[in-house]
Motif scaffolding. Structure first.
Motif, PDB file in Angstrom:
ATOM      1  N   SER A   1       0.860  -1.173   0.000  1.00 24.45           N
ATOM      2  CA  SER A   1       0.000   0.000   0.000  1.00 24.45           C
ATOM      3  C   SER A   1       0.900   1.227   0.000  1.00 24.45           C
ATOM      4  O   SER A   1       2.118   1.124   0.146  1.00 24.45           O
ATOM      5  CB  SER A   1      -0.928   0.016   1.223  1.00 24.45           C
ATOM      6  OG  SER A   1      -0.189   0.267   2.391  1.00 24.45           O
ATOM      7  N   PHE A   2       0.283   2.367  -0.151  1.00 24.65           N
ATOM      8  CA  PHE A   2       1.021   3.622  -0.137  1.00 24.65           C
ATOM      9  C   PHE A   2       1.824   3.759   1.157  1.00 24.65           C
ATOM     10  O   PHE A   2       3.017   4.036   1.146  1.00 24.65           O
ATOM     11  CB  PHE A   2       0.029   4.778  -0.305  1.00 24.65           C
ATOM     12  CG  PHE A   2       0.542   6.104   0.145  1.00 24.65           C
ATOM     13  CD1 PHE A   2       1.480   6.779  -0.593  1.00 24.65           C
ATOM     14  CD2 PHE A   2       0.096   6.667   1.324  1.00 24.65           C
ATOM     15  CE1 PHE A   2       1.960   8.000  -0.189  1.00 24.65           C
ATOM     16  CE2 PHE A   2       0.565   7.889   1.741  1.00 24.65           C
ATOM     17  CZ  PHE A   2       1.503   8.551   0.982  1.00 24.65           C
ATOM     18  N   LEU A   3       1.167   3.539   2.293  1.00 23.15           N
ATOM     19  CA  LEU A   3       1.841   3.719   3.585  1.00 23.15           C
ATOM     20  C   LEU A   3       2.879   2.648   3.862  1.00 23.15           C
ATOM     21  O   LEU A   3       3.925   2.937   4.436  1.00 23.15           O
ATOM     22  CB  LEU A   3       0.813   3.769   4.711  1.00 23.15           C
ATOM     23  CG  LEU A   3       0.054   5.077   4.828  1.00 23.15           C
ATOM     24  CD1 LEU A   3      -0.979   5.008   5.939  1.00 23.15           C
ATOM     25  CD2 LEU A   3       0.995   6.232   5.047  1.00 23.15           C
ATOM     26  N   SER A   4       2.605   1.404   3.484  1.00 18.64           N
ATOM     27  CA  SER A   4       3.568   0.348   3.777  1.00 18.64           C
ATOM     28  C   SER A   4       4.859   0.553   2.986  1.00 18.64           C
ATOM     29  O   SER A   4       5.953   0.435   3.544  1.00 18.64           O
ATOM     30  CB  SER A   4       2.977  -1.036   3.500  1.00 18.64           C
ATOM     31  OG  SER A   4       2.722  -1.207   2.123  1.00 18.64           O
ATOM     32  N   LEU A   5       4.752   0.875   1.706  1.00 21.82           N
ATOM     33  CA  LEU A   5       5.957   1.070   0.900  1.00 21.82           C
ATOM     34  C   LEU A   5       6.679   2.358   1.296  1.00 21.82           C
ATOM     35  O   LEU A   5       7.900   2.361   1.456  1.00 21.82           O
ATOM     36  CB  LEU A   5       5.613   1.094  -0.593  1.00 21.82           C
ATOM     37  CG  LEU A   5       6.820   1.184  -1.519  1.00 21.82           C
ATOM     38  CD1 LEU A   5       7.726  -0.033  -1.348  1.00 21.82           C
ATOM     39  CD2 LEU A   5       6.387   1.317  -2.952  1.00 21.82           C
ATOM     40  N   SER A   6       5.942   3.438   1.483  1.00 13.87           N
ATOM     41  CA  SER A   6       6.584   4.706   1.846  1.00 13.87           C
ATOM     42  C   SER A   6       7.213   4.637   3.229  1.00 13.87           C
ATOM     43  O   SER A   6       8.306   5.158   3.450  1.00 13.87           O
ATOM     44  CB  SER A   6       5.565   5.844   1.774  1.00 13.87           C
ATOM     45  OG  SER A   6       5.114   6.000   0.464  1.00 13.87           O
ATOM     46  N   GLY A   7       6.544   3.983   4.169  1.00 14.09           N
ATOM     47  CA  GLY A   7       7.126   3.808   5.498  1.00 14.09           C
ATOM     48  C   GLY A   7       8.372   2.945   5.478  1.00 14.09           C
ATOM     49  O   GLY A   7       9.358   3.227   6.167  1.00 14.09           O
ATOM     50  N   CYS A   8       8.336   1.906   4.673  1.00 15.57           N
ATOM     51  CA  CYS A   8       9.490   1.020   4.546  1.00 15.57           C
ATOM     52  C   CYS A   8      10.679   1.768   3.937  1.00 15.57           C
ATOM     53  O   CYS A   8      11.807   1.642   4.416  1.00 15.57           O
ATOM     54  CB  CYS A   8       9.103  -0.182   3.687  1.00 15.57           C
ATOM     55  SG  CYS A   8      10.346  -1.451   3.592  1.00 15.57           S
ATOM     56  N   THR A   9      10.427   2.557   2.894  1.00 13.01           N
ATOM     57  CA  THR A   9      11.526   3.291   2.274  1.00 13.01           C
ATOM     58  C   THR A   9      12.044   4.400   3.188  1.00 13.01           C
ATOM     59  O   THR A   9      13.237   4.693   3.182  1.00 13.01           O
ATOM     60  CB  THR A   9      11.103   3.878   0.912  1.00 13.01           C
ATOM     61  OG1 THR A   9       9.938   4.688   1.077  1.00 13.01           O
ATOM     62  CG2 THR A   9      10.836   2.780  -0.096  1.00 13.01           C
TER      63      THR A   9
ATOM     64  N   GLY B   1      13.438   9.368   1.791  1.00 16.93           N
ATOM     65  CA  GLY B   1      13.015   8.005   1.480  1.00 16.93           C
ATOM     66  C   GLY B   1      11.514   7.885   1.328  1.00 16.93           C
ATOM     67  O   GLY B   1      11.017   7.168   0.450  1.00 16.93           O
ATOM     68  N   PHE B   2      10.770   8.580   2.195  1.00 18.81           N
ATOM     69  CA  PHE B   2       9.309   8.549   2.123  1.00 18.81           C
ATOM     70  C   PHE B   2       8.824   9.100   0.781  1.00 18.81           C
ATOM     71  O   PHE B   2       7.956   8.504   0.131  1.00 18.81           O
ATOM     72  CB  PHE B   2       8.714   9.367   3.272  1.00 18.81           C
ATOM     73  CG  PHE B   2       7.217   9.293   3.365  1.00 18.81           C
ATOM     74  CD1 PHE B   2       6.621   8.261   4.058  1.00 18.81           C
ATOM     75  CD2 PHE B   2       6.419  10.244   2.759  1.00 18.81           C
ATOM     76  CE1 PHE B   2       5.231   8.172   4.146  1.00 18.81           C
ATOM     77  CE2 PHE B   2       5.041  10.169   2.839  1.00 18.81           C
ATOM     78  CZ  PHE B   2       4.442   9.129   3.538  1.00 18.81           C
ATOM     79  N   LEU B   3       9.387  10.224   0.354  1.00 22.59           N
ATOM     80  CA  LEU B   3       8.995  10.811  -0.926  1.00 22.59           C
ATOM     81  C   LEU B   3       9.385   9.910  -2.093  1.00 22.59           C
ATOM     82  O   LEU B   3       8.635   9.777  -3.061  1.00 22.59           O
ATOM     83  CB  LEU B   3       9.613  12.196  -1.082  1.00 22.59           C
ATOM     84  CG  LEU B   3       9.067  13.263  -0.142  1.00 22.59           C
ATOM     85  CD1 LEU B   3       9.891  14.543  -0.261  1.00 22.59           C
ATOM     86  CD2 LEU B   3       7.616  13.543  -0.429  1.00 22.59           C
ATOM     87  N   CYS B   4      10.540   9.275  -2.008  1.00 26.69           N
ATOM     88  CA  CYS B   4      10.971   8.354  -3.058  1.00 26.69           C
ATOM     89  C   CYS B   4      10.009   7.175  -3.161  1.00 26.69           C
ATOM     90  O   CYS B   4       9.591   6.791  -4.255  1.00 26.69           O
ATOM     91  CB  CYS B   4      12.386   7.862  -2.774  1.00 26.69           C
ATOM     92  SG  CYS B   4      12.988   6.658  -3.965  1.00 26.69           S
ATOM     93  N   GLY B   5       9.651   6.592  -2.038  1.00 29.24           N
ATOM     94  CA  GLY B   5       8.699   5.477  -2.037  1.00 29.24           C
ATOM     95  C   GLY B   5       7.329   5.899  -2.544  1.00 29.24           C
ATOM     96  O   GLY B   5       6.666   5.139  -3.253  1.00 29.24           O
ATOM     97  N   THR B   6       6.916   7.092  -2.187  1.00 28.50           N
ATOM     98  CA  THR B   6       5.625   7.603  -2.647  1.00 28.50           C
ATOM     99  C   THR B   6       5.613   7.776  -4.164  1.00 28.50           C
ATOM    100  O   THR B   6       4.668   7.364  -4.835  1.00 28.50           O
ATOM    101  CB  THR B   6       5.304   8.941  -1.961  1.00 28.50           C
ATOM    102  OG1 THR B   6       5.262   8.735  -0.554  1.00 28.50           O
ATOM    103  CG2 THR B   6       3.994   9.511  -2.429  1.00 28.50           C
ATOM    104  N   VAL B   7       6.661   8.379  -4.701  1.00 32.11           N
ATOM    105  CA  VAL B   7       6.750   8.581  -6.148  1.00 32.11           C
ATOM    106  C   VAL B   7       6.772   7.236  -6.865  1.00 32.11           C
ATOM    107  O   VAL B   7       6.069   7.034  -7.859  1.00 32.11           O
ATOM    108  CB  VAL B   7       7.997   9.422  -6.501  1.00 32.11           C
ATOM    109  CG1 VAL B   7       8.305   9.366  -7.980  1.00 32.11           C
ATOM    110  CG2 VAL B   7       7.801  10.850  -6.051  1.00 32.11           C
ATOM    111  N   PHE B   8       7.578   6.305  -6.362  1.00 34.41           N
ATOM    112  CA  PHE B   8       7.634   4.974  -6.969  1.00 34.41           C
ATOM    113  C   PHE B   8       6.254   4.321  -6.959  1.00 34.41           C
ATOM    114  O   PHE B   8       5.790   3.816  -7.982  1.00 34.41           O
ATOM    115  CB  PHE B   8       8.638   4.087  -6.222  1.00 34.41           C
ATOM    116  CG  PHE B   8       8.706   2.693  -6.761  1.00 34.41           C
ATOM    117  CD1 PHE B   8       9.613   2.369  -7.754  1.00 34.41           C
ATOM    118  CD2 PHE B   8       7.875   1.701  -6.283  1.00 34.41           C
ATOM    119  CE1 PHE B   8       9.675   1.080  -8.263  1.00 34.41           C
ATOM    120  CE2 PHE B   8       7.925   0.403  -6.787  1.00 34.41           C
ATOM    121  CZ  PHE B   8       8.829   0.098  -7.779  1.00 34.41           C
TER     122      PHE B   8
END
Length: 162
Positions: free
Chosen positions: A77-85, A143-150
């Motif tokens: 999800s958006f939060l899981s990937l962005s939080g992980c990154t 990292g959060f912004l990178c994960g969000t963009v991805f």
């Protein structure tokens, strides 16, 4: 075709790193840009290439496997990937640069316009820990912004499973 979309999302995330770095790190370092004191283009180009070169390895070694693991376990999800990154971006900084005792070292540094004790007789003071946390949060935001963009790019252009 599925790999092409992941590759394109990765490429977009890598190419966006210099812009994100300008937004997240320069303000943390105290830089204020206006038309009159904007850095020269060659400095920005070298900075952008350096940021992209440094960001390629973590994205490929940690970001893509994290994305695959979250996707395979259906937890993506958006939060899981962005939080992980965000966590992956902060972790190396947190592990390598935490304020260590330095016997006999005393220093005062400026933080947001105030001169505060950084180290006193080798012991890190509150400012050292605040600066450590502030910089770690800068990496986390990056990292959060990178994960969000991805994630947003991948989600918009992904192919349906056949």
């Amino acid at each position: 075709m599925k790999t092409l979309h992941i590759t394109l999302a990765t490429l977009v995330a890598i190419l966006l790193q210099p812009v994100l770095a300008l937004v997240t790190f320069f303000p943390l370092m105290g830089a204020e840009f206006s038309i009159s004191n904007f850095p020269p283009f060659d400095l920005l180009a070298v900075f952008g290439l350096a940021v992209m070169a440094v960001s390629i390895l973590p994205i490929l070694l940690f970001g893509i496997p994290c994305f695959d693991a979250l996707n395979k376990t259906q937890k993506l999800s958006f939060l899981s990937l962005s939080g992980c990154t965000a966590a992956m971006a902060m972790l190396p900084y947190l592990v390598i640069t935490y304020p260590k005792p330095m016997p006999g070292f005393t220093a005062n540094l400026s933080w947001h316009g105030h001169v505060l004790p950084y180290y006193d007789n080798g012991q890190p003071m509150a400012y050292a820990w605040l600066r450590y946390a502030e910089t770690a949060l800068g990496f986390g935001a990056h990292g959060f912004l990178c994960g969000t963009v991805f994630y947003l790019f991948w989600r918009k252009y992904r192919t349906q499973e056949v």
